[in-house]
Scaffold this motif. Structure first.
Motif, PDB file in Angstrom:
ATOM      1  N   ILE A   3      61.114  48.073  67.160  1.00  0.00           N
ATOM      2  CA  ILE A   3      60.161  47.039  66.531  1.00  0.00           C
ATOM      3  C   ILE A   3      60.403  45.729  67.664  1.00  0.00           C
ATOM      4  CG2 ILE A   3      61.938  45.812  65.115  1.00  0.00           C
ATOM      5  CD1 ILE A   3      59.352  45.369  63.207  1.00  0.00           C
ATOM      6  N   ILE A   7      57.317  43.873  70.042  1.00  0.00           N
ATOM      7  CA  ILE A   7      57.299  42.453  70.065  1.00  0.00           C
ATOM      8  C   ILE A   7      57.403  42.011  71.691  1.00  0.00           C
ATOM      9  CG2 ILE A   7      58.633  40.243  69.552  1.00  0.00           C
ATOM     10  CD1 ILE A   7      59.486  41.304  66.998  1.00  0.00           C
ATOM     11  N   PHE A  26      63.326  34.694  70.212  1.00  0.00           N
ATOM     12  CA  PHE A  26      62.379  34.482  69.384  1.00  0.00           C
ATOM     13  C   PHE A  26      63.096  34.284  67.859  1.00  0.00           C
ATOM     14  CE2 PHE A  26      62.532  38.756  67.463  1.00  0.00           C
ATOM     15  CZ  PHE A  26      62.857  39.674  68.413  1.00  0.00           C
ATOM     16  N   LEU A  27      62.627  33.383  66.865  1.00  0.00           N
ATOM     17  CA  LEU A  27      63.130  33.231  65.750  1.00  0.00           C
ATOM     18  C   LEU A  27      63.148  34.356  64.771  1.00  0.00           C
ATOM     19  CD1 LEU A  27      61.308  29.702  64.901  1.00  0.00           C
ATOM     20  CD2 LEU A  27      63.493  30.058  65.914  1.00  0.00           C
ATOM     21  N   ASP A  28      64.278  34.513  64.195  1.00  0.00           N
ATOM     22  CA  ASP A  28      64.486  35.556  63.275  1.00  0.00           C
ATOM     23  C   ASP A  28      63.654  35.266  62.173  1.00  0.00           C
ATOM     24  OD1 ASP A  28      67.215  37.745  62.558  1.00  0.00           O
ATOM     25  OD2 ASP A  28      65.826  37.317  60.995  1.00  0.00           O
ATOM     26  N   ILE A  29      62.916  36.573  61.555  1.00  0.00           N
ATOM     27  CA  ILE A  29      61.734  36.322  60.450  1.00  0.00           C
ATOM     28  C   ILE A  29      62.685  36.191  59.193  1.00  0.00           C
ATOM     29  CG2 ILE A  29      61.486  38.909  59.935  1.00  0.00           C
ATOM     30  CD1 ILE A  29      58.752  36.327  60.754  1.00  0.00           C
ATOM     31  N   HIS A  36      67.873  30.092  63.152  1.00  0.00           N
ATOM     32  CA  HIS A  36      68.137  31.480  63.559  1.00  0.00           C
ATOM     33  C   HIS A  36      67.391  31.933  64.588  1.00  0.00           C
ATOM     34  CE1 HIS A  36      69.759  35.320  61.584  1.00  0.00           C
ATOM     35  NE2 HIS A  36      69.841  35.617  62.822  1.00  0.00           N
ATOM     36  N   LEU A  38      67.288  35.276  67.706  1.00  0.00           N
ATOM     37  CA  LEU A  38      67.349  36.484  68.410  1.00  0.00           C
ATOM     38  C   LEU A  38      67.216  36.584  69.752  1.00  0.00           C
ATOM     39  CD1 LEU A  38      65.946  38.816  65.565  1.00  0.00           C
ATOM     40  CD2 LEU A  38      68.307  37.894  65.735  1.00  0.00           C
ATOM     41  N   GLY A  85      73.497  44.578  64.735  1.00  0.00           N
ATOM     42  CA  GLY A  85      72.766  45.775  65.352  1.00  0.00           C
ATOM     43  C   GLY A  85      72.567  46.984  64.266  1.00  0.00           C
ATOM     44  N   LEU A  86      72.648  46.834  62.963  1.00  0.00           N
ATOM     45  CA  LEU A  86      72.942  47.817  62.122  1.00  0.00           C
ATOM     46  C   LEU A  86      71.279  48.143  61.674  1.00  0.00           C
ATOM     47  CD1 LEU A  86      75.786  47.142  59.712  1.00  0.00           C
ATOM     48  CD2 LEU A  86      75.479  49.009  61.763  1.00  0.00           C
ATOM     49  N   VAL A  88      68.311  46.942  63.523  1.00  0.00           N
ATOM     50  CA  VAL A  88      67.281  47.192  64.447  1.00  0.00           C
ATOM     51  C   VAL A  88      68.062  47.768  65.810  1.00  0.00           C
ATOM     52  CG1 VAL A  88      65.506  46.128  66.089  1.00  0.00           C
ATOM     53  CG2 VAL A  88      65.601  45.432  63.853  1.00  0.00           C
ATOM     54  N   HIS A  92      70.629  43.104  70.692  1.00  0.00           N
ATOM     55  CA  HIS A  92      70.313  41.706  70.583  1.00  0.00           C
ATOM     56  C   HIS A  92      71.444  40.666  69.857  1.00  0.00           C
ATOM     57  CE1 HIS A  92      69.620  43.678  66.620  1.00  0.00           C
ATOM     58  NE2 HIS A  92      69.920  42.551  65.896  1.00  0.00           N
ATOM     59  N   HIS A  94      72.412  37.291  67.861  1.00  0.00           N
ATOM     60  CA  HIS A  94      71.995  36.298  66.772  1.00  0.00           C
ATOM     61  C   HIS A  94      72.560  34.967  67.231  1.00  0.00           C
ATOM     62  CE1 HIS A  94      70.765  38.936  63.542  1.00  0.00           C
ATOM     63  NE2 HIS A  94      71.564  40.113  64.209  1.00  0.00           N
ATOM     64  N   ARG A 110      69.165  34.766  52.291  1.00  0.00           N
ATOM     65  CA  ARG A 110      68.430  34.194  53.608  1.00  0.00           C
ATOM     66  C   ARG A 110      67.466  32.876  53.194  1.00  0.00           C
ATOM     67  NH1 ARG A 110      69.138  37.864  57.889  1.00  0.00           N
ATOM     68  NH2 ARG A 110      70.568  39.615  57.239  1.00  0.00           N
TER      69      ARG A 110
HETATM   70  P1  AMP Z   1      70.562  43.685  62.742  1.00  0.00           P
HETATM   71  O1  AMP Z   1      69.883  44.643  63.784  1.00  0.00           O
HETATM   72  O2  AMP Z   1      71.660  44.119  61.745  1.00  0.00           O
HETATM   73  O3  AMP Z   1      71.496  42.589  63.639  1.00  0.00           O
HETATM   74  O4  AMP Z   1      69.643  42.523  62.089  1.00  0.00           O
HETATM   75  C1  AMP Z   1      68.266  42.607  62.863  1.00  0.00           C
HETATM   76  C2  AMP Z   1      67.706  41.228  62.633  1.00  0.00           C
HETATM   77  O5  AMP Z   1      66.255  41.319  63.059  1.00  0.00           O
HETATM   78  C3  AMP Z   1      67.605  40.917  61.089  1.00  0.00           C
HETATM   79  O6  AMP Z   1      68.141  39.502  60.972  1.00  0.00           O
HETATM   80  C4  AMP Z   1      66.196  40.406  60.900  1.00  0.00           C
HETATM   81  O7  AMP Z   1      65.851  39.760  60.051  1.00  0.00           O
HETATM   82  C5  AMP Z   1      65.693  40.714  62.193  1.00  0.00           C
HETATM   83  N1  AMP Z   1      64.172  41.009  62.317  1.00  0.00           N
HETATM   84  C6  AMP Z   1      63.782  42.149  61.927  1.00  0.00           C
HETATM   85  N2  AMP Z   1      62.258  42.333  62.304  1.00  0.00           N
HETATM   86  C7  AMP Z   1      61.896  41.212  62.844  1.00  0.00           C
HETATM   87  C8  AMP Z   1      60.919  40.671  63.365  1.00  0.00           C
HETATM   88  N3  AMP Z   1      59.663  41.432  63.242  1.00  0.00           N
HETATM   89  N4  AMP Z   1      60.846  39.409  63.808  1.00  0.00           N
HETATM   90  C9  AMP Z   1      61.883  38.743  63.881  1.00  0.00           C
HETATM   91  N5  AMP Z   1      63.135  39.025  63.292  1.00  0.00           N
HETATM   92  C10 AMP Z   1      63.229  40.374  62.983  1.00  0.00           C
END
Ligand code: AMP
Length: 129
Positions: A3, A7, A26-29, A36, A38, A85-86, A88, A92, A94, A110
């Motif tokens: 994903i 983006i 970009f901002l975490d959704i 917050h 990423l 990273g669990l 996506v 990345h 945070h 959240r």
């Molecule tokens: P993690 O892989 O556990 O570090 O978490 C992935 C992070 O990506 C989470 O905080 C989600 O809220 C964020 N996330 C997932 N999809 C999107 C998106 N399309 N746009 C922005 N943030 C996202």
């Protein structure tokens, strides 16, 4: 394709904060706190410690610039950094504005950010970079 690669390619929208040839922020959704953000290498590698040394080092320096800008926009004690990273499988970092230890707690509910607030947060952070 992850994903985050979608983006990066523009196939999926994001609230962009910063970009160069190798990285996108970009901002975490689904944010833990307002602001917050990423930071993602454009190179699609799942595990952050499988990035080549040069990319890993540059990721940290790029995130430093972004963190300094977030600090100027979101009142906070400092920017906490976290790598999970669990969810996506695309490396990345945070960047999270924090005041207390609990602000880094990914298990808590959240925060809700309205779409226009996302737009203005991203724009304000971007102009401070
Ligand atoms: P993690 O892989 O556990 O570090 O978490 C992935 C992070 O990506 C989470 O905080 C989600 O809220 C964020 N996330 C997932 N999809 C999107 C998106 N399309 N746009 C922005 N943030 C996202």
């Amino acid at each position: 394709m992850t994903i985050f690669s979608k983006i990066i390619s523009g196939e999926i929208p994001c609230y962009k904060v910063a970009e160069d040839d190798n990285f996108l922020a970009f901002l975490d959704i689904n944010p833990v706190a307002k602001g917050h953000t990423l930071v993602v290498p454009k190179k699609e590698v799942d595990y952050i410690y499988n990035l080549d040394d040069e990319t890993l080092a540059a990721l940290m320096l790029f995130s430093k610039k972004v963190a300094k800008a977030i600090e100027k926009v979101v009142p906070c004690n400092r920017i906490g950094i976290s790598v999970i990273g669990l969810e996506v499988p695309h490396a990345h970092m945070h960047l999270i504005p924090i005041n207390t230890l609990d602000d880094m707690n990914f298990s808590k509910p959240r925060v809700t950010v309205a779409p226009d607030e996302y737009v203005s947060l991203a724009a304000q952070i971007a102009i401070n970079i």
